[in-house]
Design a protein around this motif. Structure first.
Motif, mmCIF file in Angstrom:
data_model
loop_
_atom_site.group_PDB
_atom_site.id
_atom_site.type_symbol
_atom_site.label_atom_id
_atom_site.label_comp_id
_atom_site.label_asym_id
_atom_site.label_seq_id
_atom_site.Cartn_x
_atom_site.Cartn_y
_atom_site.Cartn_z
ATOM 1 N N THR A 213 0.829 -1.215 0.000
ATOM 2 C CA THR A 213 0.000 0.000 0.000
ATOM 3 C C THR A 213 0.857 1.256 0.000
ATOM 4 O OG1 THR A 213 -0.142 -0.095 2.416
ATOM 5 C CG2 THR A 213 -1.926 -1.140 1.176
ATOM 6 N N ASP A 214 2.149 1.076 -0.093
ATOM 7 C CA ASP A 214 3.087 2.196 -0.178
ATOM 8 C C ASP A 214 4.160 1.821 -1.200
ATOM 9 O OD1 ASP A 214 4.889 4.242 0.081
ATOM 10 O OD2 ASP A 214 5.187 4.021 2.243
ATOM 11 N N VAL A 215 4.252 2.571 -2.276
ATOM 12 C CA VAL A 215 5.225 2.260 -3.331
ATOM 13 C C VAL A 215 6.238 3.400 -3.481
ATOM 14 C CG1 VAL A 215 3.566 0.819 -4.572
ATOM 15 C CG2 VAL A 215 3.756 3.242 -5.147
ATOM 16 N N SER A 216 6.303 4.275 -2.485
ATOM 17 C CA SER A 216 7.146 5.466 -2.597
ATOM 18 C C SER A 216 8.631 5.131 -2.718
ATOM 19 C CB SER A 216 6.906 6.399 -1.413
ATOM 20 O OG SER A 216 7.127 5.730 -0.183
ATOM 21 N N SER A 217 9.088 4.084 -2.011
ATOM 22 C CA SER A 217 10.522 3.762 -2.089
ATOM 23 C C SER A 217 10.899 3.270 -3.486
ATOM 24 C CB SER A 217 10.886 2.713 -1.033
ATOM 25 O OG SER A 217 10.188 1.496 -1.256
ATOM 26 N N GLN A 218 10.056 2.451 -4.079
ATOM 27 C CA GLN A 218 10.335 1.973 -5.437
ATOM 28 C C GLN A 218 10.333 3.125 -6.434
ATOM 29 O OE1 GLN A 218 8.097 0.608 -3.244
ATOM 30 N NE2 GLN A 218 7.522 -1.470 -3.855
ATOM 31 N N ILE A 219 9.344 4.005 -6.290
ATOM 32 C CA ILE A 219 9.240 5.127 -7.217
ATOM 33 C C ILE A 219 10.417 6.088 -7.056
ATOM 34 C CG2 ILE A 219 7.913 7.206 -7.752
ATOM 35 C CD1 ILE A 219 6.775 4.678 -8.993
ATOM 36 N N THR A 220 10.794 6.358 -5.823
ATOM 37 C CA THR A 220 11.937 7.251 -5.579
ATOM 38 C C THR A 220 13.190 6.701 -6.245
ATOM 39 O OG1 THR A 220 11.015 8.030 -3.482
ATOM 40 C CG2 THR A 220 13.393 8.314 -3.812
ATOM 41 N N SER A 221 13.397 5.403 -6.135
ATOM 42 C CA SER A 221 14.563 4.776 -6.759
ATOM 43 C C SER A 221 14.529 4.925 -8.275
ATOM 44 C CB SER A 221 14.624 3.299 -6.375
ATOM 45 O OG SER A 221 15.732 2.667 -6.981
ATOM 46 N N LEU A 222 13.344 4.746 -8.867
ATOM 47 C CA LEU A 222 13.207 4.878 -10.321
ATOM 48 C C LEU A 222 13.421 6.333 -10.754
ATOM 49 C CD1 LEU A 222 10.080 2.613 -11.000
ATOM 50 C CD2 LEU A 222 12.459 2.109 -11.597
ATOM 51 N N VAL A 223 12.866 7.259 -10.002
ATOM 52 C CA VAL A 223 12.982 8.684 -10.335
ATOM 53 C C VAL A 223 14.435 9.156 -10.233
ATOM 54 C CG1 VAL A 223 12.353 11.010 -9.551
ATOM 55 C CG2 VAL A 223 10.594 9.246 -9.756
ATOM 56 N N ASP A 224 15.202 8.581 -9.314
ATOM 57 C CA ASP A 224 16.611 8.951 -9.154
ATOM 58 C C ASP A 224 17.423 8.695 -10.428
ATOM 59 O OD1 ASP A 224 16.254 9.853 -6.594
ATOM 60 O OD2 ASP A 224 16.987 8.033 -5.622
ATOM 61 N N ASP A 225 16.956 7.779 -11.264
ATOM 62 C CA ASP A 225 17.643 7.506 -12.532
ATOM 63 C C ASP A 225 17.326 8.550 -13.597
ATOM 64 O OD1 ASP A 225 18.833 5.172 -11.571
ATOM 65 O OD2 ASP A 225 17.091 3.936 -12.104
ATOM 66 N N ALA A 226 16.401 9.462 -13.286
ATOM 67 C CA ALA A 226 16.006 10.557 -14.191
ATOM 68 C C ALA A 226 15.502 10.067 -15.546
ATOM 69 C CB ALA A 226 17.154 11.533 -14.374
ATOM 70 N N PRO A 227 14.552 9.134 -15.577
ATOM 71 C CA PRO A 227 13.993 8.695 -16.867
ATOM 72 C C PRO A 227 13.070 9.765 -17.445
ATOM 73 C CG PRO A 227 12.758 7.711 -15.082
ATOM 74 C CD PRO A 227 13.900 8.466 -14.439
ATOM 75 N N GLU A 228 12.868 9.708 -18.748
ATOM 76 C CA GLU A 228 11.937 10.638 -19.387
ATOM 77 C C GLU A 228 10.489 10.248 -19.108
ATOM 78 O OE1 GLU A 228 12.837 11.672 -23.525
ATOM 79 O OE2 GLU A 228 14.798 10.741 -23.245
ATOM 80 N N ALA A 229 10.258 8.969 -18.818
ATOM 81 C CA ALA A 229 8.894 8.499 -18.560
ATOM 82 C C ALA A 229 8.931 7.318 -17.607
ATOM 83 C CB ALA A 229 8.199 8.103 -19.861
ATOM 84 N N LEU A 230 7.815 7.101 -16.935
ATOM 85 C CA LEU A 230 7.630 5.913 -16.106
ATOM 86 C C LEU A 230 6.527 5.058 -16.719
ATOM 87 C CD1 LEU A 230 7.658 7.341 -12.447
ATOM 88 C CD2 LEU A 230 9.500 6.096 -13.618
#
Length: 392
Positions: A213-230
């Motif tokens: 019910t909390d996906v913030s850690s996974q998303i933060t890790s993905l965002v740290d890679d600076a992708p153009e899209a998720l």
């Protein structure tokens, strides 16, 4: 009375008696046995939001078919059991349904593990089943799943459509959040293949469990890679959480939803975070944006309106359950009954060559392909002003 008149009268009486008897027999031969369809659904546990959607859709579709007069005097009777989003409980339900000789066929919900875990039992009991779970292993290979059919978007079709949209928008790299199950793993494999062909790089991949019910850690890790899209390859509730977490983490790039992330038409509390997000799904989700130029589109619009009127909103995946029930009802009518019991083998045989323009889109089943939803059923949607709209 003369002998000739006497013989004629006797013959007339005999013919009349035979005719009356034949009429009576004909009336008695009309099959009025109920068409009993069992449903194994996730009505509690993490899969409950989708399971309850399927239950609503099945009940509404059964009511419509029963009142339509199209069942030749027969009625659909639903028998629903809660599998609690648990594969073991689901298998117990399937065993019970299969052992009941009055059950014509089974509809299974969206739990991939439940459906794949029941394959051997379904084929062993020779009871036809249409699963609403999307994993390819549910219905493939068809030769080893003779009684198992699937009605949900295929991962490969969804991946190809997403790759087209990403390429069209000149996205060069992405991060992927996927569900930690068979469909999520399958999705990652076909998505990476589709993106490789489009020269789009996958910078990072994170998984999410059904109970998270909390996906913030996974998303933060993905965002740290600076992708153009998720790319969010998860069920609707977690895709919404991921969208909110991404915006809170400062991500300003584009969001792309796989078909498994489809949920309610109106986005509610996630509306701001998902604005301009793209999703691959069926046109029925936004059929109120479409001019009903064909009977199939008109039927989809009526379904959308009836479901919305009954339940106060629309859920995209409801049409899969309704189409599954339509397929099974048609097959049961064509195969008939034997001594009051359903002809399961006949139902299976009819299903295997079924074709229809369903509420979800074009559906085709063949002996080599037990996954019925055609790629043409998928289209591109965009989130605008708090709801999904047809792109373009």
């Amino acid at each position: 009375m003369s002998p000739i008149r006497s013989a004629t009268a006797a013959l007339t009486s005999a013919v009349l008696a035979i005719t009356l008897t034949a009429c009576q027999l004909g009336a008695e031969e009309q099959d009025t046995n109920p068409i009993i369809i069992a449903a194994d659904l996730e009505l509690s546990g993490p899969g409950a939001p989708m399971g309850k959607t399927y239950q609503r859709a099945l009940e509404l579709k059964a009511e419509q078919l029963n009142s339509s007069g199209a069942l030749n005097g027969r009625q659909i009777e639903l028998r629903v059991k809660d599998n609690r989003s648990d594969a073991s409980e689901s298998l117990r339900n399937i065993n019970d349904f299969g052992a009941d000789s009055q059950v014509s066929a089974i509809v299974m919900g969206g739990c991939n593990e439940c459906a794949t875990g029941a394959v051997d039992t379904i084929d062993g009991q020779r009871v036809p089943m249409v699963a609403l779970a999307p994993a390819e292993a549910v219905a493939s290979p068809a030769t080893e799943r003779r009684y198992v059919f699937k009605l949900a978007p295929n991962a490969s079709d969804s991946a190809e459509a997403l790759a087209v949209e990403l390429r069209r928008n000149e996205i060069g790299d992405v991060g992927v959040l996927r569900s930690d199950d068979a469909y999520g793993q399958e999705g990652l494999t076909v998505l990476q293949a589709a993106l490789d062909k489009s020269d789009i790089e996958v910078l990072g991949v994170k998984t999410v469990r059904a109970t998270d019910t909390d996906v913030s850690s996974q998303i933060t890790s993905l965002v740290d890679d600076a992708p153009e899209a998720l790319v969010l390859w998860t069920r609707a509730e977690q895709a919404g959480l991921a969208a909110v977490a991404a915006r809170e983490a400062g991500f300003e790039g584009a969001l792309y939803f796989d078909a498994s992330a489809a949920g309610e038409l109106f986005l509610g509390t996630t509306a701001q975070a998902t604005e301009d997000a793209t999703m691959v799904f069926t046109q029925t989700m936004v059929i109120d944006d479409v001019i009903a130029t064909t009977p199939a589109k008109a039927a989809r619009r009526r379904w959308f309106q009836d479901y919305t009127a009954r339940f106060g909103g629309y859920h995209g995946s409801s049409s899969f359950a309704a189409d599954a029930l339509q397929l099974l009802a048609d097959a049961a009518l064509r195969s008939g009954t034997d001594a009051g019991k359903p002809d399961r083998e006949g139902i299976r045989n009819v299903l295997e060559t079924s074709q229809m323009d369903g509420l979800s889109g074009p559906i085709r089943l063949t002996p080599d392909n037990h996954s019925g939803l055609m790629p043409q059923a998928l289209t591109t949607l965009v989130a605008r002003n708090g709801r999904w709209r047809l792109a373009g």
